[in-house]
Design an enzyme around this catalytic site. Structure first.
Site, short mmCIF file in Angstrom:
data_model
loop_
_atom_site.label_atom_id
_atom_site.label_comp_id
_atom_site.label_asym_id
_atom_site.label_seq_id
_atom_site.Cartn_x
_atom_site.Cartn_y
_atom_site.Cartn_z
N LYS A 118 -19.54 7.16 -13.36
CA LYS A 118 -18.21 7.66 -13.73
C LYS A 118 -17.13 6.68 -13.28
O LYS A 118 -16.11 6.53 -13.96
CB LYS A 118 -17.98 9.05 -13.13
CG LYS A 118 -18.84 10.09 -13.79
CD LYS A 118 -18.27 11.48 -13.75
CE LYS A 118 -19.10 12.38 -14.66
NZ LYS A 118 -18.64 13.73 -14.77
N LYS A 202 -27.64 8.92 -21.63
CA LYS A 202 -27.77 10.35 -21.88
C LYS A 202 -26.61 10.84 -22.76
O LYS A 202 -25.51 10.27 -22.72
CB LYS A 202 -27.85 11.15 -20.57
CG LYS A 202 -26.52 11.44 -19.92
CD LYS A 202 -26.65 12.50 -18.83
CE LYS A 202 -25.26 12.79 -18.29
NZ LYS A 202 -24.77 14.12 -18.48
N LYS A 205 -20.58 14.58 -22.91
CA LYS A 205 -19.39 15.07 -23.61
C LYS A 205 -18.18 14.18 -23.39
O LYS A 205 -17.18 14.33 -24.06
CB LYS A 205 -19.10 16.53 -23.26
CG LYS A 205 -18.95 16.87 -21.79
CD LYS A 205 -18.64 18.36 -21.65
CE LYS A 205 -19.49 19.06 -20.62
NZ LYS A 205 -19.16 18.71 -19.25
P1 ATP Z 1 -19.71 14.69 -18.54
O1 ATP Z 1 -20.00 13.73 -19.61
O2 ATP Z 1 -18.32 15.22 -18.56
O3 ATP Z 1 -20.19 14.27 -17.20
P2 ATP Z 1 -22.00 16.19 -19.26
O4 ATP Z 1 -22.13 16.26 -20.72
O5 ATP Z 1 -22.88 15.27 -18.50
O6 ATP Z 1 -20.51 15.97 -18.89
P3 ATP Z 1 -22.07 18.32 -17.32
O7 ATP Z 1 -21.03 19.34 -17.26
O8 ATP Z 1 -22.00 17.25 -16.30
O9 ATP Z 1 -22.19 17.66 -18.75
O10 ATP Z 1 -23.51 19.00 -17.25
C1 ATP Z 1 -23.79 20.35 -17.47
C2 ATP Z 1 -25.28 20.56 -17.44
O11 ATP Z 1 -25.88 19.97 -18.59
C3 ATP Z 1 -25.99 19.93 -16.24
O12 ATP Z 1 -27.01 20.77 -15.79
C4 ATP Z 1 -26.54 18.66 -16.78
O13 ATP Z 1 -27.66 18.22 -16.07
C5 ATP Z 1 -26.90 19.08 -18.20
N1 ATP Z 1 -26.86 17.93 -19.11
C6 ATP Z 1 -25.79 17.18 -19.39
N2 ATP Z 1 -26.08 16.23 -20.27
C7 ATP Z 1 -27.40 16.41 -20.58
C8 ATP Z 1 -28.31 15.73 -21.45
N3 ATP Z 1 -27.92 14.70 -22.17
N4 ATP Z 1 -29.58 16.17 -21.52
C9 ATP Z 1 -29.99 17.24 -20.79
N5 ATP Z 1 -29.18 17.91 -19.94
C10 ATP Z 1 -27.91 17.51 -19.84
#
Ligand code: ATP
Ligand code: LTN
Length: 334
Positions: A118, A202, A205
């Site tokens: 990040k 990965k 969002k």
């Molecule tokens: P950001 O990009 O803002 O960090 P994010 O998409 O990674 O957000 P989070 O809010 O950090 O989402 O994660 C919410 C949940 O979704 C967590 O349990 C995280 O492990 C899971 N998660 C996020 N991205 C993935 C992915 N690509 N595949 C599987 N699980 C995911």
């Protein structure tokens, strides 16, 4: 890490209201929550204080929070059974985070990969906040306040849960038995859904829109995004041998269709990428349709949602304040 479905445990998890939720969030996290909520005491949080650790828009944050709350319910969280609340409504979270930070080793904190990733995305060193660095300690507080046994998350959060365990163990050793030691619960099949634009990263969002399928994307947007998803040079549909981009698309197809790997490989044996992508888009669209209908109904009328979150706040405060009180007492704070 546990592999069988836990029962009679306390489950805690959370998602940041940092953008629209995508199929990675659903398959990696929320889907597991739904499977766990009936046989366990489950608590699901909207972690707004985590979302403000990077630059964000305070004008849109309230809507983002309600979007996540509506997503939880539309996806199948039952607010009558499970506790659903907003992190900033329970001040014990930030208070316990401070207490835990007194025993958080700087070395471990500096090795957190989410912090490094990040930080890299931010424009300058000055934009990297102390809160982004201490983010995992606040996450530990979230989990430990509720006597949590199991934390269902995606693979990327494993390191944070390791740190939570270390903090709980250290605290208990130093100040007496206070916290339950939690375990991660990570889906075997969809722990890490990759970006549609770059299969080495990965799905996230906070990346470009074409890299993820939002749970609220319309059928035409889903078709477009899947059509432009990267693939590999050789056309082969194999869970073991395809390149990372196709493996990722196959994993998404498997998760949404519920079909077995062999069946899928056979289904597309002599097909083109175009044919596979059409089937994939159709499957995602059909799977998301009931969710989207429910989501739009809930989101168009806030009153009910706010009532649910208010009730969740009271239930969460009751548990969290008791744990915080005990932790302070054990630390010698009077
Ligand atoms: P950001 O990009 O803002 O960090 P994010 O998409 O990674 O957000 P989070 O809010 O950090 O989402 O994660 C919410 C949940 O979704 C967590 O349990 C995280 O492990 C899971 N998660 C996020 N991205 C993935 C992915 N690509 N595949 C599987 N699980 C995911
Ligand atoms: N750090 C997590 C979100 C999160 C969380 C939690 C998950 C904050 N607090 C407590 C599980 C339990 C993330 O970035 N996905």
């Amino acid at each position: 890490m546990s592999t069988e479905l836990p029962s009679n445990k306390t489950i805690f998890s959370g998602i940041q209201p940092s953008g629209v939720l995508h199929i990675g969030n659903y398959l990696g996290a929320i889907q597991q929550w739904i499977a766990l909520q009936d046989a366990n005491d489950a608590i699901f949080c909207i972690v707004d204080e985590h979302a403000i650790t990077v630059p964000y828009d305070p004008k849109t944050l309230p809507d983002r929070v309600l979007d996540v709350a509506a997503t939880y319910i539309a996806a199948g969280i039952d607010p009558e059974k499970s506790i659903m609340f907003i992190q900033s409504h329970v001040s014990a979270h930030t208070e316990l985070a401070w207490l835990l930070s007194t025993i958080a080793p700087y070395g471990n904190m500096s090795r957190m990969t989410q912090f490094k990733e990040k930080s890299k995305k931010l424009s300058s060193k000055d934009a990297i906040s102390l809160a982004l660095f201490s983010y995992p300690v606040l996450m530990a507080a979230d989990i430990l306040l509720y006597g949590t046994h199991v934390v269902p998350v995606g693979e990327d959060q494993k390191q944070h849960i390791e740190l939570t365990r270390l903090l709980a163990e250290r605290f208990n050793a130093q100040f007496g038995e206070t916290f339950t030691i939690p375990e991660p619960y990570i889906s075997q099949t969809s722990a890490r859904i990759m970006s549609l634009a770059d299969a080495t990263k990965k799905m996230s969002k906070s990346d470009a829109e074409k890299s993820y399928i939002a749970l609220t994307d319309s059928p035409s947007v889903i078709r477009k995004k899947i059509a432009s998803a990267v693939t590999d040079t050789d056309t082969a549909f194999s869970f073991a041998k395809s390149g990372p981009a196709v493996k990722n698309l196959l994993a998404i197809y498997k998760a949404f269709s519920g079909k077995e790997e062999q069946e899928i490989e056979k289904e597309f044996e002599k097909k083109t990428y175009k044919e596979f992508k059409t089937a994939l888009a159709d499957t995602i669209i059909a799977s998301l349709e009931p969710f989207q209908k429910k989501y739009n109904d809930i989101r168009s009328e806030d009153t009910e949602l706010r009532l649910i979150l208010g009730k969740g706040m009271h239930r969460a405060q009751g548990i969290a304040n008791a744990t915080l009180h005990q932790a302070k007492k054990n630390m010698g704070l009077i």
